[in-house]
Scaffold this active site. Structure first.
Site, PDB file in Angstrom:
ATOM      1  N   ASP A  69       4.377  -6.198   6.958  1.00  0.00           N
ATOM      2  CA  ASP A  69       4.683  -7.294   6.033  1.00  0.00           C
ATOM      3  C   ASP A  69       6.190  -7.494   5.885  1.00  0.00           C
ATOM      4  O   ASP A  69       6.990  -6.666   6.349  1.00  0.00           O
ATOM      5  CB  ASP A  69       4.043  -7.034   4.653  1.00  0.00           C
ATOM      6  CG  ASP A  69       4.197  -5.584   4.187  1.00  0.00           C
ATOM      7  OD1 ASP A  69       5.107  -4.886   4.678  1.00  0.00           O
ATOM      8  OD2 ASP A  69       3.407  -5.158   3.327  1.00  0.00           O
ATOM      9  N   HIS A 140      -3.868  -1.873  -2.816  1.00  0.00           N
ATOM     10  CA  HIS A 140      -3.450  -2.793  -1.749  1.00  0.00           C
ATOM     11  C   HIS A 140      -3.058  -2.048  -0.479  1.00  0.00           C
ATOM     12  O   HIS A 140      -2.604  -0.905  -0.526  1.00  0.00           O
ATOM     13  CB  HIS A 140      -2.356  -3.768  -2.220  1.00  0.00           C
ATOM     14  CG  HIS A 140      -0.968  -3.201  -2.354  1.00  0.00           C
ATOM     15  ND1 HIS A 140       0.006  -3.800  -3.110  1.00  0.00           N
ATOM     16  CD2 HIS A 140      -0.372  -2.100  -1.821  1.00  0.00           C
ATOM     17  CE1 HIS A 140       1.123  -3.108  -3.029  1.00  0.00           C
ATOM     18  NE2 HIS A 140       0.912  -2.064  -2.258  1.00  0.00           N
ATOM     19  N   GLU A 145      -3.359  -7.739  -1.747  1.00  0.00           N
ATOM     20  CA  GLU A 145      -3.617  -7.344  -3.129  1.00  0.00           C
ATOM     21  C   GLU A 145      -5.114  -7.464  -3.420  1.00  0.00           C
ATOM     22  O   GLU A 145      -5.863  -8.076  -2.642  1.00  0.00           O
ATOM     23  CB  GLU A 145      -2.825  -8.270  -4.068  1.00  0.00           C
ATOM     24  CG  GLU A 145      -1.309  -8.276  -3.829  1.00  0.00           C
ATOM     25  CD  GLU A 145      -0.584  -7.055  -4.403  1.00  0.00           C
ATOM     26  OE1 GLU A 145      -1.192  -5.968  -4.499  1.00  0.00           O
ATOM     27  OE2 GLU A 145       0.607  -7.190  -4.741  1.00  0.00           O
TER      28      GLU A 145
HETATM   29  P1  PGA Z   1       5.013   3.231  -1.828  1.00  0.00           P
HETATM   30  O1  PGA Z   1       4.181   1.908  -1.582  1.00  0.00           O
HETATM   31  O2  PGA Z   1       4.984   3.960  -0.539  1.00  0.00           O
HETATM   32  O3  PGA Z   1       6.392   2.758  -2.169  1.00  0.00           O
HETATM   33  O4  PGA Z   1       4.329   3.958  -2.923  1.00  0.00           O
HETATM   34  C1  PGA Z   1       2.997   1.985  -0.873  1.00  0.00           C
HETATM   35  C2  PGA Z   1       2.346   0.634  -0.840  1.00  0.00           C
HETATM   36  O5  PGA Z   1       2.570  -0.140  -1.785  1.00  0.00           O
HETATM   37  O6  PGA Z   1       1.623   0.358   0.116  1.00  0.00           O
END
Ligand code: PGA
Length: 251
Positions: A69, A140, A145
């Site tokens: 993304d 997510h 989401e």
């Molecule tokens: P994080 O995010 O590794 O910063 O916890 C993971 C995600 O949102 O997929």
């Protein structure tokens, strides 16, 4: 096929396990297509891959990579863009071919067009051989989401308040966090040959337990991984904490 589990002692051991999976894939098939993720969780994995390159000669020169993304609305070259993240943590330190490194081209095209082109390029390339994922506290994967459909492809999405709050730790002010992004869809992610989801820390334990053993539902997009034939969760003990009930009785 049920999701497989590897529960490691801590973040370091879990990161090392995932980095070794990538190293093995690259050594066995140097022209693999890798799916990459950003966020706090995989930072140590990238550090280890840089170390394998530096000290053990692991070469990235024949690989193709696709990131999950990219934010929308940041100025080109912004230090919190995922392109900058990847350059800083991996691409700038290894012998990857810049022409085969892909993120949605949100600086060059209008968002919908960047998304369409990205999906087309992924399809043209074939499939991702090994896809790295994190998971949000809301379940997510990528920026899919809750509410993201099983058949969704690469597209423009709105980020939830929970995600914006969680990502605000990287920005001076919460109001600076982008509200939209381009993300691979659920269907796009499920096309990968193998998927490894890395999650560490107690804040992820509920989302992990629901994804692993709860109903397959768009309320927890990671639960769609139960429909993938070759998905593994690599967790530390804290992230695995919610699984005890689900695993009870499983030999
Ligand atoms: P994080 O995010 O590794 O910063 O916890 C993971 C995600 O949102 O997929």
């Amino acid at each position: 096929m049920p999701i497989r589990l590897h529960v490691m002692k801590n973040h370091e051991e879990a990161s090392r396990h995932v980095a070794e999976m990538f190293q093995q894939t690259i050594r066995e098939a140097p022209a693999s297509v890798l799916g990459l993720a950003t966020g706090g969780t995989p930072e140590r994995v990238y550090e280890l891959l840089c170390q394998f390159h530096r000290e053990d000669g692991l070469s990235f020169s024949d690989l193709t990579t696709f990131n999950l993304d990219e934010y929308l609305g940041l100025p080109a070259g912004h230090d919190q863009s995922y392109r900058s993240y990847m350059t800083e943590r991996l691409f700038g330190h290894v012998d990857v071919n810049p022409d085969r490194v892909h993120l949605p081209r949100v600086d060059d095209f209008p968002p919908d067009e960047a998304a369409r082109q990205y999906e087309a390029l992924l399809q043209q390339t074939g499939h991702v051989d090994l896809q790295l994922l994190g998971i949000g506290t809301n379940g997510h994967i990528g920026f899919n989401e809750p509410g993201s459909a099983r058949d969704s492809v690469t597209r423009v999405v709105d980020l939830t308040e929970e995600t914006i709050r969680s990502n605000s730790r990287y920005f001076e002010d919460e109001s600076d966090v982008p509200r939209r992004a381009v993300t691979m869809g659920i269907a796009t992610i499920l096309k990968a040959k193998r998927v490894v989801l890395l999650a560490t820390g107690g804040s992820k334990s509920r989302a992990v337990a629901e994804a692993f053993g709860g109903p397959i539902t768009d309320a927890n997009p990671a639960s769609f991984l139960q429909e993938h034939g070759d998905a593994v969760f690599v967790l530390d003990e804290a992230a695995a904490d919610g699984l005890a009930g689900i695993l009870h009785g499983v030999p």
